[in-house]
Write a protein that holds these residues in place. Structure first.
Motif, PDB file in Angstrom:
ATOM      1  N   PHE A 106      -2.947 -27.251   9.410  1.00 22.93           N
ATOM      2  CA  PHE A 106      -2.020 -26.373  10.135  1.00 22.93           C
ATOM      3  C   PHE A 106      -2.150 -26.583  11.644  1.00 22.93           C
ATOM      4  O   PHE A 106      -1.151 -26.567  12.380  1.00 22.93           O
ATOM      5  N   PHE A 107      -3.383 -26.785  12.129  1.00 26.17           N
ATOM      6  CA  PHE A 107      -3.593 -27.085  13.543  1.00 26.17           C
ATOM      7  C   PHE A 107      -2.791 -28.318  13.971  1.00 26.17           C
ATOM      8  O   PHE A 107      -2.163 -28.336  15.027  1.00 26.17           O
ATOM      9  N   GLU A 108      -2.844 -29.367  13.150  1.00 25.23           N
ATOM     10  CA  GLU A 108      -2.115 -30.589  13.491  1.00 25.23           C
ATOM     11  C   GLU A 108      -0.612 -30.343  13.479  1.00 25.23           C
ATOM     12  O   GLU A 108       0.114 -30.832  14.352  1.00 25.23           O
ATOM     13  N   LEU A 109      -0.142 -29.582  12.503  1.00 26.36           N
ATOM     14  CA  LEU A 109       1.284 -29.223  12.436  1.00 26.36           C
ATOM     15  C   LEU A 109       1.691 -28.425  13.672  1.00 26.36           C
ATOM     16  O   LEU A 109       2.755 -28.655  14.268  1.00 26.36           O
ATOM     17  N   ASN A 110       0.841 -27.481  14.082  1.00 29.14           N
ATOM     18  CA  ASN A 110       1.115 -26.651  15.250  1.00 29.14           C
ATOM     19  C   ASN A 110       1.260 -27.497  16.512  1.00 29.14           C
ATOM     20  O   ASN A 110       2.187 -27.286  17.312  1.00 29.14           O
ATOM     21  N   LYS A 111       0.351 -28.449  16.707  1.00 29.78           N
ATOM     22  CA  LYS A 111       0.426 -29.304  17.898  1.00 29.78           C
ATOM     23  C   LYS A 111       1.723 -30.113  17.912  1.00 29.78           C
ATOM     24  O   LYS A 111       2.393 -30.215  18.947  1.00 29.78           O
ATOM     25  N   ASN A 112       2.074 -30.663  16.763  1.00 31.36           N
ATOM     26  CA  ASN A 112       3.285 -31.481  16.699  1.00 31.36           C
ATOM     27  C   ASN A 112       4.537 -30.649  16.932  1.00 31.36           C
ATOM     28  O   ASN A 112       5.463 -31.080  17.623  1.00 31.36           O
ATOM     29  N   LEU A 113       4.570 -29.431  16.360  1.00 29.42           N
ATOM     30  CA  LEU A 113       5.733 -28.573  16.564  1.00 29.42           C
ATOM     31  C   LEU A 113       5.841 -28.150  18.030  1.00 29.42           C
ATOM     32  O   LEU A 113       6.944 -28.112  18.588  1.00 29.42           O
ATOM     33  N   ALA A 114       4.708 -27.833  18.660  1.00 29.75           N
ATOM     34  CA  ALA A 114       4.727 -27.455  20.073  1.00 29.75           C
ATOM     35  C   ALA A 114       5.298 -28.571  20.939  1.00 29.75           C
ATOM     36  O   ALA A 114       6.086 -28.324  21.862  1.00 29.75           O
ATOM     37  N   LYS A 115       4.926 -29.818  20.633  1.00 29.28           N
ATOM     38  CA  LYS A 115       5.483 -30.953  21.372  1.00 29.28           C
ATOM     39  C   LYS A 115       6.994 -31.042  21.169  1.00 29.28           C
ATOM     40  O   LYS A 115       7.756 -31.268  22.115  1.00 29.28           O
ATOM     41  N   MET A 116       7.430 -30.886  19.923  1.00 31.89           N
ATOM     42  CA  MET A 116       8.858 -30.961  19.620  1.00 31.89           C
ATOM     43  C   MET A 116       9.645 -29.872  20.337  1.00 31.89           C
ATOM     44  O   MET A 116      10.748 -30.104  20.835  1.00 31.89           O
ATOM     45  N   MET A 117       9.080 -28.666  20.416  1.00 36.65           N
ATOM     46  CA  MET A 117       9.797 -27.519  20.977  1.00 36.65           C
ATOM     47  C   MET A 117       9.750 -27.470  22.503  1.00 36.65           C
ATOM     48  O   MET A 117      10.475 -26.683  23.115  1.00 36.65           O
ATOM     49  N   SER A 118       8.895 -28.287  23.110  1.00 38.00           N
ATOM     50  CA  SER A 118       8.687 -28.192  24.562  1.00 38.00           C
ATOM     51  C   SER A 118       9.956 -28.466  25.362  1.00 38.00           C
ATOM     52  O   SER A 118      10.096 -27.980  26.487  1.00 38.00           O
ATOM     53  N   ALA A 143      -6.443 -17.920  16.096  1.00 35.79           N
ATOM     54  CA  ALA A 143      -5.257 -17.652  16.912  1.00 35.79           C
ATOM     55  C   ALA A 143      -5.419 -18.220  18.317  1.00 35.79           C
ATOM     56  O   ALA A 143      -4.477 -18.784  18.882  1.00 35.79           O
ATOM     57  N   ILE A 144      -6.612 -18.098  18.886  1.00 38.30           N
ATOM     58  CA  ILE A 144      -6.849 -18.643  20.221  1.00 38.30           C
ATOM     59  C   ILE A 144      -6.723 -20.164  20.206  1.00 38.30           C
ATOM     60  O   ILE A 144      -6.119 -20.769  21.104  1.00 38.30           O
ATOM     61  N   THR A 145      -7.288 -20.806  19.179  1.00 34.18           N
ATOM     62  CA  THR A 145      -7.146 -22.259  19.052  1.00 34.18           C
ATOM     63  C   THR A 145      -5.681 -22.651  18.970  1.00 34.18           C
ATOM     64  O   THR A 145      -5.233 -23.589  19.652  1.00 34.18           O
ATOM     65  N   LEU A 146      -4.911 -21.949  18.146  1.00 35.06           N
ATOM     66  CA  LEU A 146      -3.481 -22.237  18.017  1.00 35.06           C
ATOM     67  C   LEU A 146      -2.764 -22.063  19.349  1.00 35.06           C
ATOM     68  O   LEU A 146      -1.932 -22.902  19.741  1.00 35.06           O
ATOM     69  N   ALA A 147      -3.085 -20.981  20.064  1.00 30.90           N
ATOM     70  CA  ALA A 147      -2.454 -20.733  21.361  1.00 30.90           C
ATOM     71  C   ALA A 147      -2.803 -21.827  22.362  1.00 30.90           C
ATOM     72  O   ALA A 147      -1.934 -22.315  23.104  1.00 30.90           O
ATOM     73  N   GLU A 148      -4.063 -22.231  22.395  1.00 28.55           N
ATOM     74  CA  GLU A 148      -4.480 -23.279  23.320  1.00 28.55           C
ATOM     75  C   GLU A 148      -3.785 -24.604  23.011  1.00 28.55           C
ATOM     76  O   GLU A 148      -3.452 -25.371  23.922  1.00 28.55           O
ATOM     77  N   GLN A 149      -3.561 -24.873  21.730  1.00 22.80           N
ATOM     78  CA  GLN A 149      -2.840 -26.086  21.358  1.00 22.80           C
ATOM     79  C   GLN A 149      -1.394 -26.040  21.853  1.00 22.80           C
ATOM     80  O   GLN A 149      -0.864 -27.044  22.348  1.00 22.80           O
ATOM     81  N   ILE A 150      -0.755 -24.880  21.719  1.00 25.53           N
ATOM     82  CA  ILE A 150       0.626 -24.740  22.196  1.00 25.53           C
ATOM     83  C   ILE A 150       0.671 -24.915  23.712  1.00 25.53           C
ATOM     84  O   ILE A 150       1.529 -25.629  24.246  1.00 25.53           O
ATOM     85  N   ILE A 151      -0.262 -24.281  24.423  1.00 21.74           N
ATOM     86  CA  ILE A 151      -0.310 -24.383  25.884  1.00 21.74           C
ATOM     87  C   ILE A 151      -0.469 -25.840  26.325  1.00 21.74           C
ATOM     88  O   ILE A 151       0.164 -26.287  27.283  1.00 21.74           O
ATOM     89  N   ALA A 152      -1.304 -26.593  25.606  1.00 25.22           N
ATOM     90  CA  ALA A 152      -1.557 -27.997  25.958  1.00 25.22           C
ATOM     91  C   ALA A 152      -0.345 -28.888  25.705  1.00 25.22           C
ATOM     92  O   ALA A 152      -0.233 -29.968  26.292  1.00 25.22           O
ATOM     93  N   ASN A 153       0.570 -28.446  24.839  1.00 25.20           N
ATOM     94  CA  ASN A 153       1.679 -29.303  24.430  1.00 25.20           C
ATOM     95  C   ASN A 153       3.049 -28.723  24.746  1.00 25.20           C
ATOM     96  O   ASN A 153       4.074 -29.294  24.364  1.00 25.20           O
ATOM     97  N   ASN A 154       3.077 -27.579  25.452  1.00 21.94           N
ATOM     98  CA  ASN A 154       4.331 -26.913  25.737  1.00 21.94           C
ATOM     99  C   ASN A 154       4.328 -26.507  27.218  1.00 21.94           C
ATOM    100  O   ASN A 154       3.519 -27.006  27.992  1.00 21.94           O
ATOM    101  N   ASN A 155       5.172 -25.599  27.606  1.00 22.37           N
ATOM    102  CA  ASN A 155       5.278 -25.215  29.015  1.00 22.37           C
ATOM    103  C   ASN A 155       4.654 -23.850  29.310  1.00 22.37           C
ATOM    104  O   ASN A 155       4.909 -23.267  30.352  1.00 22.37           O
ATOM    105  N   LYS A 156       3.844 -23.335  28.389  1.00 23.03           N
ATOM    106  CA  LYS A 156       3.205 -22.039  28.609  1.00 23.03           C
ATOM    107  C   LYS A 156       1.919 -22.200  29.418  1.00 23.03           C
ATOM    108  O   LYS A 156       1.244 -23.229  29.350  1.00 23.03           O
ATOM    109  N   LYS A 157       1.564 -21.156  30.162  1.00 21.08           N
ATOM    110  CA  LYS A 157       0.395 -21.212  31.047  1.00 21.08           C
ATOM    111  C   LYS A 157      -0.819 -20.480  30.481  1.00 21.08           C
ATOM    112  O   LYS A 157      -1.933 -20.657  30.970  1.00 21.08           O
TER     113      LYS A 157
END
Length: 234
Positions: A106-118, A143-157
């Motif tokens: 799921f972590f890997e899926l989350n990172k890939n989706l965050a990149k796609m949605m950026s 949840a924190i790991t998931l959030a950090e992955q989104i931040i690293a691959n999206n435009n959130k701070k």
């Protein structure tokens, strides 16, 4: 393997059951001060204790020459110091906010989706996590790991519990009796919503992943992640 269990609550007992089914021996079941225990004949320690005790437990194991698998969350301000102690003692270490093999996929899926949605600014992202009422930290380490992955691959701070700013990810944490763990990530626009979700049905997935990680780490030196274990076993 000879395994010491640090933290002998519900998770520790589930790990014990799975480890024994896989042919391993439990040498210690530790719920008191780790200083009272000699672990030098143990092959590996699995730590699911409490945040206030985790750093002391982990580094005590390293100093006795025992590698550690740790799933305790809420102590990560001292993570780099634990890594230093591990390396100084030529030990082995895997920390994960979640050892479930499914969650790590799921972590890997989350990172890939965050990149796609950026690139799609019309979608806002949010997260909800639900756990049992005995869970001490909120939001969960997962949840924190998931959030950090989104931040690293999206435009959130950053992220915030409940109310968040425009450039932050809002995380809702709920505590409900007998819920092993559910994590839902939503991307919402005016016209539609995209969701990914992981629902744990029992603690056995977390426990099995921790035992598999222990088997993988046994005999190795260094600091690794569940990604190393995951792709070794795929």
């Amino acid at each position: 393997m000879k395994i010491a269990l640090i933290g002998y609550g519900k998770m520790g007992k589930t790990i014990e059951k799975i480890a024994q089914e896989r042919g391993h021996t439990i040498t210690h079941r530790i719920s008191d001060d780790i200083a009272n225990h000699d672990l030098k004949t143990t092959d590996i320690a699995i730590d699911f204790s409490i945040p206030d005790a985790a750093f002391r437990n982990i580094t005590s194991c390293f100093q006795q020459g025992v590698p550690v698998i740790s799933g305790t969350t809420g102590w990560l301000k001292k993570y780099e110091e634990a890594v230093r102690v591990c390396n100084e003692n030529n030990s082995g270490f895997i920390y994960a906010s979640n050892f479930s093999l499914g969650v790590n996929l799921f972590f890997e899926l989350n990172k890939n989706l965050a990149k796609m949605m950026s690139g799609f600014k019309d979608y806002s992202v949010s997260m909800e996590e639900v756990h049992h009422t005995q869970k001490l930290d909120a939001p969960s380490g997962t949840a924190i790991t998931l959030a950090e992955q989104i931040i690293a691959n999206n435009n959130k701070k950053g992220w915030k519990l409940d109310t968040a700013g425009e450039d932050e990810i809002p995380i809702t944490a709920k505590r409900i009796e007998n819920v092993p763990g559910t994590h839902t990530i939503s991307y919402e626009s005016k016209v539609d919503t995209i969701k990914i979700e992981h629902i744990a049905h029992s603690r056995e997935g977390f426990a099995l992943g921790a035992v598999i990680a222990s088997e993988w780490l046994n005999g190795k030196q260094g600091v690794f992640t569940m990604k190393d274990v995951l792709f070794q076993n795929m």
